[in-house]
Design an enzyme around this catalytic site. Structure first.
Site, PDB file in Angstrom:
ATOM      1  N   THR A   1      40.569  31.974  34.693  1.00  0.00           N
ATOM      2  CA  THR A   1      41.413  30.703  34.725  1.00  0.00           C
ATOM      3  C   THR A   1      40.841  29.710  35.437  1.00  0.00           C
ATOM      4  OG1 THR A   1      43.632  29.945  35.500  1.00  0.00           O
ATOM      5  CG2 THR A   1      42.700  31.652  36.900  1.00  0.00           C
TER       6      THR A   1
ATOM      7  N   HIS B   1      38.263  39.226  44.823  1.00  0.00           N
ATOM      8  CA  HIS B   1      39.113  40.252  43.984  1.00  0.00           C
ATOM      9  C   HIS B   1      38.099  41.399  43.572  1.00  0.00           C
ATOM     10  CE1 HIS B   1      42.165  41.532  41.427  1.00  0.00           C
ATOM     11  NE2 HIS B   1      42.343  40.648  40.768  1.00  0.00           N
TER      12      HIS B   1
ATOM     13  N   HIS C   1      36.837  38.187  30.567  1.00  0.00           N
ATOM     14  CA  HIS C   1      37.784  37.484  31.114  1.00  0.00           C
ATOM     15  C   HIS C   1      38.758  38.478  31.786  1.00  0.00           C
ATOM     16  CE1 HIS C   1      40.985  34.560  31.822  1.00  0.00           C
ATOM     17  NE2 HIS C   1      40.215  33.584  31.004  1.00  0.00           N
ATOM     18  N   CYS C   2      39.190  38.218  33.088  1.00  0.00           N
ATOM     19  CA  CYS C   2      39.970  39.123  33.775  1.00  0.00           C
ATOM     20  C   CYS C   2      41.660  38.967  33.426  1.00  0.00           C
ATOM     21  CB  CYS C   2      39.870  38.926  35.262  1.00  0.00           C
ATOM     22  SG  CYS C   2      40.328  37.327  35.846  1.00  0.00           S
TER      23      CYS C   2
END
Length: 328
Positions: free
Chosen positions: A238, A142, A276-277
């Site tokens: 996540t 990503h 945190h994305c």
């Protein structure tokens, strides 16, 4: 080829499939361009129609909030036209071959951003298309998320070199992208994953090679506190990626003890921050850390927009940043 003129990095026409294919200087250039666009448009209120007359094809096999929003709004803000397609509109490799799709897209759009299940589909698209293909998330990587992370850290710390990144969570596509790039900035990486959820071994091998070349450290452990110890940046994500929903119970058990809390932060560096994305679930990080002044998650989310804009501008135009180059 001789030396490029006075640090002009030329990325026009390239694909962005993984940061593995980009040097430290090239990634720094994209971040410099991000800071430049953010300053000119957000601070100074300039209108920069750098993508006027350009179209972007957006192919999404998985749902998306930040990638879709940042790309559509960012591309339009620069005067371009984004076209969004879901699996209802296009099924990569199902209704027609990837080769045919790539040719059609090449004749109608100036670039394609694709969120796919298989990185190999992106590779085929890139091979067959005559336009830049950008990875909007795949099973393996990503990259555009990591650009936003690094811009956020540069803004906060004033430089990236020498920072220690502590990853506490799943050995997933986000971690893979960090592993492909952190050492190129002189950043150290401490990774904790549960047993059986380690990053891809071939990616780990490459990360170790980058660390050796750049004089940085990379370590893997199954102990979250060991990875957090002395870390400047605590990072998680996540535990259950899209497509893994049926593994939920098993994963929640495997990740017991991996929640980022103030206990985790206690062993980190005194200037620690948290990334945190998103989207975030409370089991991954508690409210105390997530909403703390040390949490950079919302500036990080906003920077998705400025960094994807910089990617588009660098792949599609000859624009050069006017802002002085930030320290990395």
């Amino acid at each position: 080829g001789g030396q490029p003129l006075q640090n002009k990095v030329q990325l026009k026409g390239r694909d962005l499939l993984t940061l593995k294919n980009f040097t430290g200087e090239e990634i720094k250039y994209i971040l410099w361009l991000s800071a430049d666009l953010k300053f000119r448009i957000k601070q100074k209120g300039e209108y920069l129609p750098l993508l006027q007359g350009k179209s972007l094809g957006m192919i999404f096999e998985k749902r998306s909030t930040r990638t879709r929003l940042s790309t559509e709004t960012g591309f339009a803000l620069l005067g371009g036209h984004p076209c969004f397609l879901t699996t209802q509109d296009i099924h990569l490799g199902v209704n027609e071959s990837l080769k045919d799709t790539a040719r059609v897209l090449s004749s109608m759009t100036d670039a394609v951003l694709a969120r796919v299940y298989k990185q190999s589909d992106l590779d085929i698209l890139a091979q067959e298309a005559s336009i830049p293909i950008i990875n909007g998330l795949s099973d393996l990587y990503h990259p555009i998320q990591i650009l936003a992370d690094y811009l956020t850290l540069q803004e906060h710390y004033g430089a990236l070199k020498g920072l220690t990144l502590s990853w506490i969570g799943d050995g997933n596509n986000i971690l893979h992208s960090i592993m492909m790039s952190a050492a190129k900035f002189g950043m150290h990486l401490q990774v904790a994953t549960p047993k059986g959820y380690e990053p891809d071994p071939s990616i780990t091998k490459l990360a170790e090679q980058y660390a050796k070349e750049n004089g940085t450290n990379v370590s893997l452990t199954n102990d979250p506190l060991e990875a957090a110890r002395g870390g400047n940046v605590l990072i998680t994500d996540t535990w259950i990626s899209m497509g893994q929903e049926e593994e939920k119970k098993k994963r929640l058990q495997a990740f017991q003890g991996y929640q980022v809390t103030m206990k985790t932060a206690e062993v980190a560096a005194s200037d620690w921050t948290f990334l945190h994305c998103l989207p975030r679930k409370p089991e991954e990080v508690d409210d105390e850390v997530f909403y703390s002044p040390q949490s950079l998650v919302f500036p990080e989310a906003e920077n998705r927009k400025w960094t994807i804009m910089a990617v588009m501008v660098s792949l599609l135009t000859d624009y050069s940043p006017q802002l002085q180059k930030p320290k990395f």
